[in-house]
Motif scaffolding. Structure first.
Motif, PDB file in Angstrom:
ATOM      1  N   UNK A   1       0.846  -1.195   0.000  1.00  0.00           N
ATOM      2  CA  UNK A   1       0.000   0.000   0.000  1.00  0.00           C
ATOM      3  C   UNK A   1       0.880   1.244   0.000  1.00  0.00           C
ATOM      4  N   UNK A   2       0.604   2.182  -0.901  1.00  0.00           N
ATOM      5  CA  UNK A   2       1.408   3.396  -1.010  1.00  0.00           C
ATOM      6  C   UNK A   2       0.784   4.509  -0.174  1.00  0.00           C
ATOM      7  N   UNK A   3       1.188   4.588   1.070  1.00  0.00           N
ATOM      8  CA  UNK A   3       0.595   5.561   1.986  1.00  0.00           C
ATOM      9  C   UNK A   3       1.015   6.989   1.675  1.00  0.00           C
ATOM     10  N   UNK A   4       2.206   7.150   1.104  1.00  0.00           N
ATOM     11  CA  UNK A   4       2.735   8.496   0.871  1.00  0.00           C
ATOM     12  C   UNK A   4       3.188   8.673  -0.577  1.00  0.00           C
ATOM     13  N   UNK A   5       2.443   8.064  -1.482  1.00  0.00           N
ATOM     14  CA  UNK A   5       2.811   8.182  -2.898  1.00  0.00           C
ATOM     15  C   UNK A   5       2.776   9.640  -3.336  1.00  0.00           C
ATOM     16  N   UNK A   6       3.753  10.002  -4.142  1.00  0.00           N
ATOM     17  CA  UNK A   6       3.898  11.353  -4.708  1.00  0.00           C
ATOM     18  C   UNK A   6       4.283  12.411  -3.679  1.00  0.00           C
ATOM     19  N   UNK A   7       4.609  12.016  -2.473  1.00  0.00           N
ATOM     20  CA  UNK A   7       4.999  13.003  -1.462  1.00  0.00           C
ATOM     21  C   UNK A   7       6.516  13.189  -1.455  1.00  0.00           C
ATOM     22  N   UNK A   8       6.932  14.448  -1.224  1.00  0.00           N
ATOM     23  CA  UNK A   8       8.342  14.807  -1.094  1.00  0.00           C
ATOM     24  C   UNK A   8       8.622  15.011   0.391  1.00  0.00           C
ATOM     25  N   UNK A   9       9.607  14.288   0.883  1.00  0.00           N
ATOM     26  CA  UNK A   9       9.845  14.205   2.329  1.00  0.00           C
ATOM     27  C   UNK A   9      11.248  14.679   2.685  1.00  0.00           C
ATOM     28  N   UNK A  10      11.329  15.569   3.659  1.00  0.00           N
ATOM     29  CA  UNK A  10      12.613  16.005   4.242  1.00  0.00           C
ATOM     30  C   UNK A  10      12.786  15.303   5.584  1.00  0.00           C
ATOM     31  N   UNK A  11      13.966  14.751   5.811  1.00  0.00           N
ATOM     32  CA  UNK A  11      14.276  14.126   7.104  1.00  0.00           C
ATOM     33  C   UNK A  11      15.631  14.655   7.562  1.00  0.00           C
ATOM     34  N   UNK A  12      15.678  15.235   8.758  1.00  0.00           N
ATOM     35  CA  UNK A  12      16.969  15.679   9.298  1.00  0.00           C
ATOM     36  C   UNK A  12      17.578  14.570  10.151  1.00  0.00           C
ATOM     37  N   UNK A  13      18.905  14.562  10.193  1.00  0.00           N
ATOM     38  CA  UNK A  13      19.606  13.527  10.958  1.00  0.00           C
ATOM     39  C   UNK A  13      19.286  12.146  10.441  1.00  0.00           C
ATOM     40  N   UNK A  14      19.383  11.952   9.122  1.00  0.00           N
ATOM     41  CA  UNK A  14      18.865  10.731   8.504  1.00  0.00           C
ATOM     42  C   UNK A  14      19.911   9.654   8.254  1.00  0.00           C
ATOM     43  N   UNK A  15      21.150   9.881   8.630  1.00  0.00           N
ATOM     44  CA  UNK A  15      22.187   8.915   8.273  1.00  0.00           C
ATOM     45  C   UNK A  15      22.161   7.663   9.141  1.00  0.00           C
ATOM     46  N   UNK A  16      21.505   7.739  10.303  1.00  0.00           N
ATOM     47  CA  UNK A  16      21.500   6.596  11.218  1.00  0.00           C
ATOM     48  C   UNK A  16      20.255   6.630  12.107  1.00  0.00           C
ATOM     49  N   UNK A  17      20.062   5.588  12.877  1.00  0.00           N
ATOM     50  CA  UNK A  17      19.024   5.562  13.900  1.00  0.00           C
ATOM     51  C   UNK A  17      17.619   5.788  13.376  1.00  0.00           C
ATOM     52  N   UNK A  18      16.854   6.584  14.104  1.00  0.00           N
ATOM     53  CA  UNK A  18      15.459   6.839  13.760  1.00  0.00           C
ATOM     54  C   UNK A  18      15.331   7.512  12.394  1.00  0.00           C
ATOM     55  N   UNK A  19      16.217   8.453  12.100  1.00  0.00           N
ATOM     56  CA  UNK A  19      16.153   9.132  10.811  1.00  0.00           C
ATOM     57  C   UNK A  19      16.330   8.177   9.648  1.00  0.00           C
ATOM     58  N   UNK A  20      17.291   7.290   9.775  1.00  0.00           N
ATOM     59  CA  UNK A  20      17.517   6.276   8.734  1.00  0.00           C
ATOM     60  C   UNK A  20      16.306   5.353   8.611  1.00  0.00           C
ATOM     61  N   UNK A  21      15.780   4.935   9.761  1.00  0.00           N
ATOM     62  CA  UNK A  21      14.602   4.078   9.743  1.00  0.00           C
ATOM     63  C   UNK A  21      13.427   4.739   9.049  1.00  0.00           C
ATOM     64  N   UNK A  22      13.256   6.046   9.292  1.00  0.00           N
ATOM     65  CA  UNK A  22      12.173   6.783   8.635  1.00  0.00           C
ATOM     66  C   UNK A  22      12.383   6.847   7.133  1.00  0.00           C
ATOM     67  N   UNK A  23      13.608   7.080   6.704  1.00  0.00           N
ATOM     68  CA  UNK A  23      13.891   7.149   5.264  1.00  0.00           C
ATOM     69  C   UNK A  23      13.528   5.839   4.580  1.00  0.00           C
ATOM     70  N   UNK A  24      13.891   4.725   5.177  1.00  0.00           N
ATOM     71  CA  UNK A  24      13.579   3.425   4.600  1.00  0.00           C
ATOM     72  C   UNK A  24      12.076   3.176   4.572  1.00  0.00           C
ATOM     73  N   UNK A  25      11.377   3.598   5.619  1.00  0.00           N
ATOM     74  CA  UNK A  25       9.928   3.371   5.687  1.00  0.00           C
ATOM     75  C   UNK A  25       9.189   4.233   4.660  1.00  0.00           C
ATOM     76  N   UNK A  26       9.637   5.464   4.477  1.00  0.00           N
ATOM     77  CA  UNK A  26       9.023   6.307   3.450  1.00  0.00           C
ATOM     78  C   UNK A  26       9.249   5.726   2.054  1.00  0.00           C
TER      79      UNK A  26
END
Length: 264
Positions: A1-26
């Motif tokens: 299911x594409x929950x955030x299709x066509x969305x542009x997402x900014x994530x700060x502190x994304x190289x590790x931890x929660x930020x990295x996890x968010x990037x993968x989930x998006x």
């Protein structure tokens, strides 16, 4: 299911931890573009390069989003300006921002150097203010207007910590910032919400959790009998970014495995 299709997402502190996890989930849920911020030293440079390659690998994510990376100290307001400029230049708009970058150098209160207080506040709270303000201005001015702002606060916004007298106020500040931004920005169709993670096993606390007895005690204190991992936070973040949460603003979501309520 594409929950955030066509969305542009900014994530700060994304190289590790929660930020990295968010990037993968998006990426998993169909975001079309990711603007991934990282600090910019040699270690985070290597980490963000690896993350970008993973997300853009069609064998892992068949409809992988385009990824741009932005280096800089989030405590410097110029970094947030650069994040927005690069994001808009690349994608034309920004739909979601996850203000995640943060530090927690444990320190004893009575002897804490003021420099530790200053740096922790600058990164955690000032940095959140800068990126939220910069992105909110873009969300206000773009067509169609609006977007979703998600501040990564902490269970520490609600409880104290002996070695966190500098850290807990910043996380309480992020929670308050999201509440006030919800009020200030709702008229522009911008939603603002906070996620309050419990104890999540990441680099920020790996030395503290290296104490086996302490780690086991923390696990036992949760209702679910385990510490959290970044993906446990990333799922709720994607929910708040999605249209499933289109009437959710000014809210705070505690994601702690039942740590807060387990008082017995």
């Amino acid at each position: 299911m594409s929950l955030v299709s066509n969305k542009i997402v900014v994530i700060t502190g994304s190289s590790r931890g929660i930020g990295r996890g968010c990037a993968l989930e998006f990426a998993k849920h169909g975001a079309s573009g990711l603007v991934l911020h990282y600090f910019g030293d040699a270690e985070t440079e290597q980490e963000i390069t690896s993350l970008k390659a993973e997300i853009e690998n069609p064998a892992i994510y068949p409809q992988s989003p385009k990824v741009v990376v932005v280096a800089g100290d989030i405590a410097d307001s110029a970094t947030s300006t650069k994040i927005v400029e690069i994001g808009v230049k690349t994608f034309g708009r920004i739909d979601v921002v996850v203000s995640n970058a943060g530090i927690c150098p444990f320190a004893e209160f009575l002897t804490m150097p003021h420099a530790i207080w200053e740096r922790t506040r600058q990164v955690n709270l000032d940095g959140s203010f800068f990126v939220v303000q910069a992105v909110a201005n873009q969300m206000k001015n773009q067509t169609p207007q609006g977007g979703s702002i998600i501040g990564i606060s902490s269970i520490s916004a609600l409880v104290g910590g002996e070695l966190q007298c500098h850290y807990t106020p910043t996380k309480a500040g992020i929670l308050s910032l999201m509440q006030s931004c919800a009020v200030a920005l709702g008229k522009y169709n911008i939603r603002a919400n906070a996620i309050l993670p419990g104890t999540i096993a990441t680099d920020i606390n790996k030395e503290d959790l290296a104490d086996v007895v302490k780690r086991e005690n923390m696990e036992k204190r949760t209702c679910l009998g385990r510490l959290g991992v970044p993906s446990d936070i990333a799922g709720p973040v994607v929910f708040l970014a999605s249209d499933l949460a289109k009437y959710v603003t000014g809210a705070s979501l505690l994601v702690d495995g039942g740590l807060f309520v387990n008082l017995q």
